[in-house]
Scaffold this motif. Structure first.
Motif, PDB file in Angstrom:
ATOM      1  N   SER A 192      57.240  81.334  24.845  1.00 60.87           N
ATOM      2  CA  SER A 192      56.656  79.998  25.222  1.00 60.87           C
ATOM      3  C   SER A 192      55.441  79.650  25.439  1.00 60.87           C
ATOM      4  CB  SER A 192      58.027  80.155  25.849  1.00 60.87           C
ATOM      5  OG  SER A 192      57.909  78.227  25.716  1.00 60.87           O
ATOM      6  N   VAL A 247      62.226  72.264  27.565  1.00 58.00           N
ATOM      7  CA  VAL A 247      61.790  74.172  27.770  1.00 58.00           C
ATOM      8  C   VAL A 247      62.856  74.204  29.015  1.00 58.00           C
ATOM      9  CG1 VAL A 247      60.681  75.032  29.717  1.00 58.00           C
ATOM     10  CG2 VAL A 247      59.796  73.193  27.901  1.00 58.00           C
ATOM     11  N   ARG A 288      65.314  77.478  29.207  1.00 63.43           N
ATOM     12  CA  ARG A 288      65.490  78.790  30.799  1.00 63.43           C
ATOM     13  C   ARG A 288      67.163  78.602  30.717  1.00 63.43           C
ATOM     14  NH1 ARG A 288      61.464  75.727  34.045  1.00 63.43           N
ATOM     15  NH2 ARG A 288      59.485  76.407  33.592  1.00 63.43           N
ATOM     16  N   GLU A 305      57.064  82.904  29.408  1.00 66.27           N
ATOM     17  CA  GLU A 305      55.693  81.882  30.155  1.00 66.27           C
ATOM     18  C   GLU A 305      54.896  81.444  30.333  1.00 66.27           C
ATOM     19  OE1 GLU A 305      57.433  77.720  31.660  1.00 66.27           O
ATOM     20  OE2 GLU A 305      59.701  78.555  31.524  1.00 66.27           O
TER      21      GLU A 305
END
Ligand SMILES: NC(=O)c1ccc[n+]([C@@H]2O[C@H](COP(=O)([O-])OP(=O)(O)OC[C@H]3O[C@@H](n4cnc5c(N)ncnc54)[C@H](OP(=O)(O)O)[C@@H]3O)[C@@H](O)[C@H]2O)c1
Ligand SMILES: [Zn+2]
Length: 375
Positions: free
Chosen positions: A9, A37, A41, A154
């Protein structure tokens, strides 16, 4: 050998940068995208960032929504996903937010890095992986020892680049932000160098306020005995084809896909297709291609069941047809049981001729499903 599902991501500027060169973190996403996001998560078992991102951004990497945390707990998960970082040096700031917020933390590092991190008093489960950091070992450890099935990565660019290059990413979620950084010294998402395979498959595009989310999947098969993430996707398609076979009490239901090195699907087939009562999946797929097609030599054959080594219905078994076609790589979900022939060792026949045969046992149950009545 099974790895978690790996989701990369990132957000980039229109000129492809992850950040600028100022000490403050550059905000690329929009508020609604930060919330998306947060939702991603909440859907994973672990979130990974490189040590460079901890140094540059000092992130917390939390699930911010109390509702999402409550839903995780109700589903029997910890409120926060495990936080994972990688560092070769072990040179980390023990005061960083990463260590002091959220739930469990793990640091994957080298033997030397582990010594340094322990001396610094890093508050995490420190896992040394030997003299060098190996991504496959890291993913295997996350899967087998820490129970991670879905991993969100990330950043930063160093980490994303390695996972994509080594074929270990199952998915890339890329957000394009409407601004330009314009500084050639700023960090890029993907570094220079060789990437295997060709185009990624675009699976979704979504407007979120003023940013665009694109979701991609790598399609290029691996080139040797090690599995890549795309192998799972293609084998899943072969299993799906197996479910489309006309039922039989005297033969297996099998699906097969032939994929070129650049990720182009060349042909597919399944057992008893097009009214042929005895045709096998690999045979049906190969019959759709010209034997002289040069792409076959670097192609991968995905078959939900190991290619047959012996059959009574036709003179040539599928393992022989695959060898004659010049294919050097086969990925399958399931070794043939002794239901119809004994010692049906298609894998042995292929490997003796130098073909790489991978058995992805994680797909076995799916491959067996349409054959329950035969085993
Ligand atoms: N826009 C976004 O979505 C986004 C997301 C995240 C980050 N970022 C930006 O990305 C930048 C940071 O990126 P980065 O590439 O510098 O850092 P990074 O990828 O986060 O971390 C790199 C570090 O991870 C460790 N590492 C990675 N692979 C390794 C390997 N194979 N062996 C040993 N150690 C390994 C090393 O740590 P040691 O140095 O400790 O050995 C390496 O320096 C920052 O500017 C940040 O703001 C942007
Ligand atoms: Zn066959």
């Amino acid at each position: 050998m099974p790895y978690p599902y790996v989701l990369l991501s990132a957000a980039v500027s229109l000129d492809g940068f992850l950040d600028d060169t100022t000490p403050e973190r550059l905000l690329l996403s929009s508020p609604a995208d930060f919330d998306r996001v947060d939702e991603v998560r909440a859907s994973v078992d672990a979130i990974l960032v490189g040590a460079g991102t901890i140094r540059a951004d000092n992130p917390r990497l939390l699930v911010n929504s109390p509702e999402r945390r409550a839903a995780r707990v109700a589903a029997g998960q910890p409120p926060y996903p495990l936080k994972v970082t990688v560092s070769g040096s072990g040179e980390l700031d023990p005061q960083a937010n990463f260590w002091h917020t959220g739930g469990a933390k793990a640091l994957y590092t080298t033997d030397e890095g582990a010594e340094r991190a322990r001396a610094l008093g890093i508050a995490a489960d420190v896992v040394p992986l030997g003299p060098r950091l190996d991504w496959r070992r890291l993913l295997e450890h996350l899967h087998d020892e820490l129970g991670v099935r879905r991993l969100m990565v990330e950043g930063g660019g160093t980490v994303h680049t390695q996972l994509l290059r080594q074929g270990l990413a199952d998915e890339l979620q890329l957000v394009l932000a409407p601004l330009l950084v314009g500084d050639p010294d700023a960090p890029r998402l993907f570094g220079p160098g060789g990437y295997q395979g060709g185009r990624l498959r675009l699976v979704e595009t979504r407007r979120i306020e003023d940013v665009v989310l694109n979701r991609y999947e790598p399609t290029a098969p691996g080139a040797g005995p090690l599995p890549v993430a795309a192998d799972r996707h293609w084998l899943a398609l072969a299993c799906e084809l197996a479910e489309r076979c006309p039922p039989s009490k005297t033969a297996f239901s099998v699906g097969a896909v032939i994929v070129a090195a650049d990720g182009t699907e060349l042909a597919r087939g399944h057992s008893r297709e097009a009214g042929d009562p005895v045709v096998h999946a690999e045979e049906a797929a190969l019959a759709k291609l010209d034997r002289a097609d040069p792409r076959l030599r670097t192609a991968t054959v995905y078959s939900s069941l190991e290619p047959c080594a012996r059959r009574s219905s036709r003179p040539a078994p599928c393992a022989r047809l695959i060898l004659d076609a010049g294919v050097r790589r086969v990925v399958t979900a399931w070794r043939e049981p002794d239901t119809f022939v004994t010692e049906a060792d298609g894998t042995g026949l292929l490997t003796a001729a130098g073909v790489d045969v991978l058995v992805l046992a994680e797909c076995e149950e799916r491959a067996k499903a349409p054959n329950r009545h035969l085993v």
